[in-house]
Motif scaffolding. Sequence first.
Motif, PDB file in Angstrom:
ATOM      1  N   VAL A   1     -17.637  94.551  -9.222  1.00  0.00           N
ATOM      2  CA  VAL A   1     -16.980  93.218  -9.495  1.00  0.00           C
ATOM      3  C   VAL A   1     -15.684  93.353  -8.763  1.00  0.00           C
ATOM      4  CG1 VAL A   1     -15.985  91.730 -11.247  1.00  0.00           C
ATOM      5  CG2 VAL A   1     -17.845  93.110 -11.791  1.00  0.00           C
ATOM      6  N   ASP A   2     -15.535  92.360  -8.102  1.00  0.00           N
ATOM      7  CA  ASP A   2     -14.162  92.312  -7.080  1.00  0.00           C
ATOM      8  C   ASP A   2     -13.174  91.671  -8.077  1.00  0.00           C
ATOM      9  OD1 ASP A   2     -12.202  92.409  -5.094  1.00  0.00           O
ATOM     10  OD2 ASP A   2     -12.912  90.291  -4.205  1.00  0.00           O
ATOM     11  N   THR A   3     -11.870  92.839  -8.387  1.00  0.00           N
ATOM     12  CA  THR A   3     -11.023  92.363  -9.285  1.00  0.00           C
ATOM     13  C   THR A   3      -9.748  91.730  -8.627  1.00  0.00           C
ATOM     14  OG1 THR A   3     -10.068  94.553  -9.130  1.00  0.00           O
ATOM     15  CG2 THR A   3     -11.442  94.222 -10.970  1.00  0.00           C
ATOM     16  N   GLY A   4     -10.049  91.677  -7.137  1.00  0.00           N
ATOM     17  CA  GLY A   4      -8.778  91.107  -6.466  1.00  0.00           C
ATOM     18  C   GLY A   4      -7.696  91.771  -6.179  1.00  0.00           C
ATOM     19  N   ASP A   5      -7.585  93.019  -6.745  1.00  0.00           N
ATOM     20  CA  ASP A   5      -6.641  93.971  -6.388  1.00  0.00           C
ATOM     21  C   ASP A   5      -6.995  95.052  -5.075  1.00  0.00           C
ATOM     22  OD1 ASP A   5      -8.105  95.531  -7.905  1.00  0.00           O
ATOM     23  OD2 ASP A   5      -6.713  95.832  -9.194  1.00  0.00           O
ATOM     24  N   GLY A   6      -8.006  94.969  -4.818  1.00  0.00           N
ATOM     25  CA  GLY A   6      -8.489  95.934  -3.689  1.00  0.00           C
ATOM     26  C   GLY A   6      -9.265  97.089  -4.429  1.00  0.00           C
ATOM     27  N   GLU A   7      -9.331  96.960  -5.932  1.00  0.00           N
ATOM     28  CA  GLU A   7     -10.023  98.362  -6.426  1.00  0.00           C
ATOM     29  C   GLU A   7     -11.194  97.887  -6.743  1.00  0.00           C
ATOM     30  OE1 GLU A   7      -8.916 101.345  -6.810  1.00  0.00           O
ATOM     31  OE2 GLU A   7      -7.127 100.895  -5.678  1.00  0.00           O
TER      32      GLU A   7
END
Length: 192
Positions: free
Chosen positions: A94-100
């Motif tokens: 899942v892409d959390t938006g913070d690059g992690e």
Amino acid sequence: MLRIVNRVLLGVTGLVLLLLGGAVLAVGLGANPPSWWIHDSRHDVLLDDAERTRWHDAGWWWPTVIAVLAVLLLLALWWLTAVLRRHRLAEVLVDTGDGEGALLRGRALEGVLAGEAARLDGVSHAHTRLTGRRSAPEARVRLLLEPHADPGTALRNLTDDALTHARNSAGLASLPAEIRMKAVKHRAERVS
């Protein structure tokens, strides 16, 4: 692809064994075999002494036999592991938006998707399975429709509601789906 290879190999192997067994049985029951067949009559043995010891003294015979059997064993082991391999996706990235990014259990997403699909109008039961890669999952959805349900409406509701919610909640760019529908069959009952 693997399912097709599996079915073709099983079919060819079964056909060869059936033809050989049927031909040996026919010769054993008294049919006249062709001149090129391995048996001459119903009292003939599969390998006589001369055939069994023919290559015994040749230096290449045993290494060739062992190499062929080793290759057959490796092919059989590959086939077995391919058949027993898990085809279900264990986790989704899942892409959390913070690059992690985060990992979502595949069974959890399958359960939510199946639950939402089962609550749709006209759907009696739903089953889902995620396949593909964890960064690009694919859904396989099976729907059991009520007798009064319109398949087009059920498909539209599934894609607009359940699949869209699953795609958005997991932050996926796309969630391709293979959807199979089947109608509930009711037994005829006597009305008095």
